[in-house]
Design a protein around this motif. Structure first.
Motif, short mmCIF file in Angstrom:
data_model
loop_
_atom_site.label_atom_id
_atom_site.label_comp_id
_atom_site.label_asym_id
_atom_site.label_seq_id
_atom_site.Cartn_x
_atom_site.Cartn_y
_atom_site.Cartn_z
N ASN A 103 0.84 -1.21 0.00
CA ASN A 103 0.00 0.00 0.00
C ASN A 103 0.86 1.24 0.00
O ASN A 103 2.01 1.21 0.43
CB ASN A 103 -0.88 0.02 1.24
CG ASN A 103 -1.93 -1.08 1.20
OD1 ASN A 103 -2.12 -1.74 0.17
ND2 ASN A 103 -2.62 -1.26 2.32
N ASN A 105 -12.45 -1.36 -2.72
CA ASN A 105 -11.58 -2.30 -1.98
C ASN A 105 -10.08 -2.02 -2.13
O ASN A 105 -9.28 -2.72 -1.57
CB ASN A 105 -11.84 -3.76 -2.38
CG ASN A 105 -13.26 -4.18 -2.05
OD1 ASN A 105 -13.86 -3.65 -1.09
ND2 ASN A 105 -13.82 -5.07 -2.84
N ARG A 106 -9.76 -1.01 -2.90
CA ARG A 106 -8.33 -0.70 -3.02
C ARG A 106 -7.99 0.63 -2.37
O ARG A 106 -6.83 1.03 -2.34
CB ARG A 106 -7.91 -0.64 -4.50
CG ARG A 106 -7.95 -2.02 -5.20
CD ARG A 106 -7.27 -1.96 -6.54
NE ARG A 106 -5.85 -1.68 -6.41
CZ ARG A 106 -5.16 -0.87 -7.22
NH1 ARG A 106 -5.77 -0.23 -8.22
NH2 ARG A 106 -3.88 -0.67 -7.04
N ILE A 107 -9.01 1.32 -1.88
CA ILE A 107 -8.81 2.68 -1.38
C ILE A 107 -9.42 2.82 -0.01
O ILE A 107 -10.46 2.23 0.28
CB ILE A 107 -9.46 3.69 -2.36
CG1 ILE A 107 -8.50 3.99 -3.50
CG2 ILE A 107 -9.89 4.96 -1.65
CD1 ILE A 107 -9.05 4.96 -4.51
N SER A 108 -8.69 3.55 0.84
CA SER A 108 -9.40 4.07 2.02
C SER A 108 -9.02 5.52 2.17
O SER A 108 -7.84 5.88 2.03
CB SER A 108 -9.06 3.23 3.26
OG SER A 108 -7.87 3.66 3.83
N GLN A 137 -5.16 6.04 1.17
CA GLN A 137 -4.31 4.85 1.16
C GLN A 137 -4.73 4.00 -0.01
O GLN A 137 -5.91 3.70 -0.16
CB GLN A 137 -4.45 4.08 2.46
CG GLN A 137 -3.47 2.93 2.51
CD GLN A 137 -3.66 2.08 3.77
OE1 GLN A 137 -3.00 2.28 4.77
NE2 GLN A 137 -4.58 1.17 3.70
#
Ligand SMILES: *[C@@H]1O[C@H](CO)[C@@H](O)[C@H](O)[C@H]1NC(C)=O
Ligand SMILES: *[C@@H]1O[C@H](CO)[C@@H](O)[C@H](O)[C@H]1NC(C)=O
Ligand SMILES: *[C@@H]1O[C@H](CO)[C@@H](O)[C@H](O)[C@H]1NC(C)=O
Ligand SMILES: *[C@@H]1O[C@H](CO)[C@@H](O)[C@H](O)[C@H]1NC(C)=O
Ligand SMILES: *[C@@H]1O[C@H](CO)[C@@H](O)[C@H](O)[C@H]1NC(C)=O
Ligand SMILES: *[C@@H]1O[C@H](CO)[C@@H](O)[C@H](O)[C@H]1NC(C)=O
Ligand SMILES: *[C@@H]1O[C@H](CO)[C@@H](O)[C@H](O)[C@H]1NC(C)=O
Ligand SMILES: *[C@@H]1O[C@H](CO)[C@@H](O)[C@H](O)[C@H]1NC(C)=O
Ligand SMILES: *[C@@H]1O[C@H](CO)[C@@H](O)[C@H](O)[C@H]1NC(C)=O
Ligand SMILES: *[C@@H]1O[C@H](CO)[C@@H](O)[C@H](O)[C@H]1NC(C)=O
Ligand SMILES: *[C@@H]1O[C@H](CO)[C@@H](O)[C@H](O)[C@H]1NC(C)=O
Ligand SMILES: *[C@@H]1O[C@H](CO)[C@@H](O)[C@H](O)[C@H]1NC(C)=O
Length: 540
Positions: free
Chosen positions: A38, A84-87, A96
């Protein structure tokens, strides 16, 4: 959906125009990430009621909206590819992203729109790096030879990186001639490699901004030698006894260990070449083993030879069974000539020395040595030549000696009779005859010239009578020399046992008186003659 489609182009344009730019809302403008991991884009802003929307856009040729945050409604909308790839943090808007793929490399733009239409943008460039794996060192040669081989070590790895080399525990230093690194730094070239160069162990480190990988410790054996060849000889003597043992040892510095070949008088010995250190043992040495020995070391890998010094040995038979022989066993003083010869049953003498009764035997007119001194000839021996003769033989490995007792037959000499000259009537008397003689003489006795019936050395007269008086003769006879000598002894048998002088006391007194009277008479006559001559008157 519509919202995005409608708003984005405008925002991009505004951002591109630099409208409303102030200080960037982003902490950095460049960041690296690694495939599979990440990355976090940090911001310098926090959410305020003024903020209308916050949008993260990925710009790779064409902008793609990733996520939009509307603080007032507390919503975070992630666009489909990034689900599901980002927060995204609602307070700081930091993003992230992950797990990263290589294609995530590119520009990311943060756009903040305020309620009153102000625009704040920031851009960050992400580079997604391959993870570093499989770091390995390989060599162009597997069996390098010292001074001959040029060794090129190549460091390889999967991923994105730069290279570092470690030698042992310290950074490897190249000098640019003997050791060189290529521009990329993944190739280490060692010309005329030395034996210690590749013992490191050498480690290659491949690293990028985020990660590094280490190779396994690498070492390579560099063949060298043979050199420093050393041959030792036991025992160290040049001259060795026949039958003894000679051991030669040979060692040489070499990697791989050298094979040793033994060479005798320039010819390879048939013994199999053996690995260093090698021993060569000769038991039960013979004269034919005399010569020069060398060992030659050979390294099959370097194909180099080296020869040792030369050990020169001479095998000599040791002297033993030395004896003296005599040409004549029966020696007669004044008549015989003898040769004494000294010889050894085994071994050859280099020097011969003769000693008589502990003193060196010197040649003279009668004593003559042979040219090699192994025999001595004594002409017309005299009794003083008798005694112990020793000969000392020597050669390079030992000495031996023999002794011989030389007997000379001589005599008889100095015949003498011991005993009284007078004996009392009826007493016993012993007469003893002696003579110097080898072998001992036999004795015979005579009285007044008549043989007595005795061959004893001592003649005994029992209860002496007048007829035992007289002249005794002792005759000594040496039956070897054939010589005879004799002497006489007078014995008187008297009443008192005293020696009879032959004149009585009265006779002596008479003689003395007679002499005195004669002198007086002569003296008177002379006196008278003188007086009468004075009385004669002178004719003048
Ligand atoms: C990476 O990000 C994903 C998606 O946001 C998240 O599910 C995952 O836990 C993160 N991994 C790490 C190591 O933070
Ligand atoms: C957002 O960031 C702030 C400040 O770093 C932190 O206190 C907060 O817990 C974060 N919120 C989430 C949901 O991660
Ligand atoms: C590594 O270090 C050893 C000892 O200092 C040295 O002899 C050798 O030449 C070095 N090797 C290289 C490749 O630098
Ligand atoms: C390197 O040397 C070590 C001992 O010093 C040895 O155990 C290892 O096998 C060597 N590796 C190579 C590749 O020769
Ligand atoms: C060794 O022996 C050989 C044969 O006996 C001889 O020719 C040669 O000169 C000797 N070499 C030396 C160094 O003594
Ligand atoms: C070779 O000889 C030396 C000296 O005599 C001895 O110390 C050594 O053990 C021997 N080596 C072999 C392999 O026989
Ligand atoms: C070492 O180099 C020499 C000349 O450069 C060559 O003749 C020889 O064959 C080489 N030895 C090995 C073992 O490669
Ligand atoms: C020397 O020789 C003599 C006679 O030839 C012999 O009797 C004697 O035993 C020998 N001595 C030695 C020591 O051999
Ligand atoms: C002494 O020598 C002579 C000749 O030299 C010889 O005729 C004579 O027999 C010898 N005498 C003895 C006792 O050997
Ligand atoms: C003594 O030896 C010599 C040679 O050394 C020889 O000429 C001579 O005849 C020998 N004499 C006797 C008496 O054996
Ligand atoms: C030998 O002579 C001495 C005196 O000349 C005489 O007294 C003696 O009796 C003699 N002995 C013999 C046995 O003739
Ligand atoms: C010489 O005399 C001795 C002793 O009296 C005797 O034993 C020997 O046989 C004699 N030798 C000769 C040659 O007559």
């Amino acid at each position: 959906m519509d919202f995005y489609n409608f708003r984005l182009p405008l925002l991009i344009i505004l951002a591109a125009l630099g409208c409303c730019s102030g200080s960037s809302p982003l902490a950095t403008d460049k960041i690296n990430g690694v495939v599979g991991k990440n990355v976090t884009f940090k911001t310098t802003v926090v959410s305020t009621p003024d903020i209308l929307t916050v949008t993260w856009t990925f710009n790779k040729g064409q902008p793609i909206a990733m996520v939009t945050v509307i603080p007032s409604s507390n919503t975070v909308s992630v666009r489909p590819p990034y689900v599901n790839r980002i927060s995204c943090n609602r307070t700081t808007f930091q993003l992230q992203l992950g797990p990263l793929v290589k294609e995530d490399t590119g520009e990311y733009i943060l756009t903040i729109v305020t309620n009153n239409g102000d625009l704040v943008t920031g851009q960050i460039d992400l580079e997604v790096l391959e993870p570093v794996t499989d770091v390995k060192i390989s060599s162009n040669v597997l069996e390098p030879v010292e001074f001959n081989s040029t060794v090129v070590l190549t460091c390889s790895a999967k991923g994105s990186f730069t290279y570092k080399w470690i030698n042992g525990s310290v950074p490897l230093v190249v000098d640019g001639t003997h050791m060189q690194l290529n521009a990329v730094g993944n190739e280490l070239k060692i010309s005329e490699v030395r034996r210690t160069d590749l013992q490191g162990p050498i480690v290659c480190i491949a690293e990028n901004a985020l990660e590094s990988g280490k190779s396994a410790p690498f070492n390579l054996t560099v063949s060298y030698g043979p050199e420093n060849i050393l041959m030792n000889q036991f025992p160290t003597d040049t001259y060795l006894k026949k039958g003894s043992t000679l051991t030669l040892t040979c060692t040489a510095d070499s990697n791989p260990p050298a094979t040793i070949q033994w060479v005798f008088n320039g010819v390879n010995l048939p013994s199999n070449a053996v690995s260093s250190p090698a021993n060569f043992t000769l038991n039960n040495l013979e004269e034919k083993n005399s010569g020069n020995y060398t060992c030659v070391a050979y390294n099959a890998q370097t194909k180099r030879y080296i020869a040792s010094r030369v050990a020169f040995v001479t095998v000599v038979e040791s002297l033993s069974g030395t004896n003296i022989s005599s040409s004549t066993s029966l020696l007669i003083a004044g008549n015989s000539t003898v040769n004494l010869t000294c010889f050894a049953a085994a071994g050859r003498a280099e020097t011969v020395e003769w000693v008589k009764d502990g003193k060196p035997l010197n040649p003279d007119s009668r004593i003559v040595f042979s040219a090699d001194k192994t025999s001595v000839s004594i002409d017309k021996v005299v009794k003083e030549d008798r005694g112990e003769y020793r000969c000392l033989l020597r050669n390079k490995v030992n000495k031996d000696e023999a002794s011989y007792n030389l007997k000379i037959n001589y005599g008889p000499e100095k015949v003498a009779v011991q005993g009284k000259h007078a004996v009392k009537f009826e007493d016993d008397v012993e007469l003893s005859c002696t003579a110097e003689s080898v072998p001992p003489s036999t004795y015979t006795w005579k009285l007044n010239g008549t043989a007595l019936n005795s061959s004893q050395q001592v003649y005994v007269v029992k209860r002496a009578k007048d007829r035992d008086s007289g002249i005794y003769t002792c005759e000594a006879f040496n039956n070897i020399t054939g010589k005879m000598d004799k002497t006489t002894h007078k014995l008187a048998v008297t009443t008192d046992g005293k020696e009879d002088t032959g004149l009585s006391g009265g006779a002596i007194a008479g003689i003395v008186i007679g002499v005195i009277v004669a002198i007086i008479i002569i003296a008177c006559i002379i006196k008278r003659k003188k007086k009468s001559s004075l009385d004669v008157p002178s004719p003048y």
